[in-house]
Design a protein around this motif. Structure first.
Motif, PDB file in Angstrom:
ATOM      1  N   GLU A 150      62.573  63.422  76.941  1.00 24.14           N
ATOM      2  CA  GLU A 150      62.075  62.491  77.955  1.00 24.14           C
ATOM      3  C   GLU A 150      62.647  61.095  77.745  1.00 24.14           C
ATOM      4  N   ALA A 153      66.329  61.034  78.759  1.00 23.47           N
ATOM      5  CA  ALA A 153      66.503  61.020  80.214  1.00 23.47           C
ATOM      6  C   ALA A 153      66.180  59.651  80.790  1.00 23.47           C
ATOM      7  N   SER A 154      65.103  59.040  80.301  1.00 21.33           N
ATOM      8  CA  SER A 154      64.714  57.712  80.778  1.00 21.33           C
ATOM      9  C   SER A 154      65.797  56.690  80.464  1.00 21.33           C
ATOM     10  N   ALA A 156      68.952  57.307  80.028  1.00 26.58           N
ATOM     11  CA  ALA A 156      70.119  57.596  80.863  1.00 26.58           C
ATOM     12  C   ALA A 156      69.950  57.005  82.259  1.00 26.58           C
ATOM     13  N   LEU A 157      68.767  57.147  82.839  1.00 31.81           N
ATOM     14  CA  LEU A 157      68.514  56.572  84.155  1.00 31.81           C
ATOM     15  C   LEU A 157      68.642  55.053  84.116  1.00 31.81           C
ATOM     16  N   SER A 162      72.794  58.863  86.040  1.00 30.89           N
ATOM     17  CA  SER A 162      71.848  59.746  86.728  1.00 30.89           C
ATOM     18  C   SER A 162      72.171  61.211  86.495  1.00 30.89           C
ATOM     19  N   ALA A 165      70.526  62.285  83.224  1.00 32.42           N
ATOM     20  CA  ALA A 165      69.074  62.346  83.414  1.00 32.42           C
ATOM     21  C   ALA A 165      68.695  63.580  84.226  1.00 32.42           C
ATOM     22  N   TYR A 169      66.232  66.661  82.901  1.00 31.34           N
ATOM     23  CA  TYR A 169      64.991  67.003  83.604  1.00 31.34           C
ATOM     24  C   TYR A 169      65.045  68.413  84.190  1.00 31.34           C
ATOM     25  N   GLU A 185      59.959  63.449  87.910  1.00 26.55           N
ATOM     26  CA  GLU A 185      61.060  62.708  87.292  1.00 26.55           C
ATOM     27  C   GLU A 185      62.413  63.295  87.675  1.00 26.55           C
ATOM     28  N   ALA A 189      65.541  61.368  89.468  1.00 23.41           N
ATOM     29  CA  ALA A 189      66.940  61.453  89.051  1.00 23.41           C
ATOM     30  C   ALA A 189      67.827  61.927  90.204  1.00 23.41           C
TER      31      ALA A 189
END
Length: 312
Positions: A150, A153-154, A156-157, A162, A165, A169, A185, A189
């Motif tokens: 998590e 991914a956060s 990366a965003l 994207s 992320a 996800y 989420e 993305a």
């Protein structure tokens, strides 16, 4: 074979070979010291060991899909904590009598045992971030711990990646299909990755209570910003125009492109200069951006204060 203290390598329980003495371990404990398969031959030893070192007793079954996801998460976090606790894995299919004595009704069922007694338990499959938070109530976070999926991914965003992320996800949704927060989420993305229609379809498939939750509303707001904003070519065609309409459209395009701070600043400036524009459109759009970012986002917190100061 005795169960040893993963911090020192010393036996925690007698093994029947009283002369055996295990030399203290150096550095990180081995998997054999901290991850143990539990059955009738060592369950009592493990409970006795909990008098000195906390034990996570994971009751699982090979036939349980949730168990297959939960066990690797627990193994990973056990290694990260480097001996702060021992992970005992009890296959309830092979040991139904022990499972019955422990009151296990469904798996996975994770019990935290210390000083021979039950401290807490975690029932049902839980994603890594939730397990980390649960462990954090009892154990200090290890230094140099890996980021959870998590967190990856956060980040990366936040960095504009994207695609990464989205990939993370998608994997989380596949592993934890009942954890609807991951679907929200993933939709976020997808919007960032230029797939708003896929994101909308994903949100519409959520249960009603999740579909109308703040996080899902925020993603829908992001989709709507992209639909309502002028294209980059249309923005360029505005040229040097500095009227309220042009300023609003530039701010809306910035928000749709993820340039939230610049867009928020533009909307706030428009409120100062022309509060009546578009029936208070700048203030209403600010509130929608807050919804899209989430109540705890730093920009939401900062610009709510600025909006409050401007209004009052």
């Amino acid at each position: 074979m005795p169960i040893v203290d993963p911090r020192t390598g010393e036996p925690l329980t007698p093994s029947g070979d009283a002369e055996q003495n295990t030399a203290p371990s150096q550095g990180q404990p081995s998997d054999a010291d901290i991850i143990i398969d539990v059955d009738r031959s060592n369950i009592q030893q493990l409970l006795e060991a909990s008098m000195q070192v906390p034990v996570l007793l994971c009751c699982w079954a090979p036939s349980s899909e949730p168990s297959k996801h939960q066990v690797p998460v627990l193994e990973k976090l056990t290694r990260e904590h480097g001996g702060a606790f021992i992970l005992g894995k009890l296959n309830i299919d092979d040991n139904p009598d022990i499972a019955g004595q422990l009151g296990v009704q469904s798996v996975p069922d994770v019990k935290l045992v210390s000083q021979g007694g039950l401290v807490d338990q975690l029932q049902g499959a839980q994603p890594e971030q939730q397990v980390r938070e649960w462990l954090g109530k009892y154990f200090q976070a290890p230094e140099g711990a890996q980021q959870s999926p998590e967190e990856q991914a956060s980040a990366a965003l936040e960095a504009g990646d994207s695609a990464t992320a989205r990939r993370i996800y998608e994997e989380l949704v596949q592993q934890w299909p009942d954890h609807t927060a991951y679907q929200v989420e993933l939709a976020r993305a997808l919007v960032a990755d230029g797939e708003p229609q896929q994101a909308r379809q994903l949100l519409e498939a959520l249960p009603p209570e999740e579909r109308d939750a703040p996080s899902a509303r925020g993603v829908r707001a992001s989709i709507e910003f992209g639909e309502q904003a002028l294209s980059a070519e249309e923005i360029a065609a505005l040229g040097d125009r500095d009227d309220s309409e042009a300023r609003y459209q530039r701010a809306l395009r910035q928000v749709a492109d993820g340039q939230y701070e610049t867009g928020l600043e533009g909307l706030l400036a428009l409120m100062r200069s022309d509060r009546a524009y578009g029936d208070d459109a700048a203030r209403k759009t600010l509130l929608r951006v807050f919804d899209a970012l989430g109540a705890d986002h730093p920009l939401t917190v900062a610009y709510r204060r600025k909006l409050f100061a401007l209004l009052y």
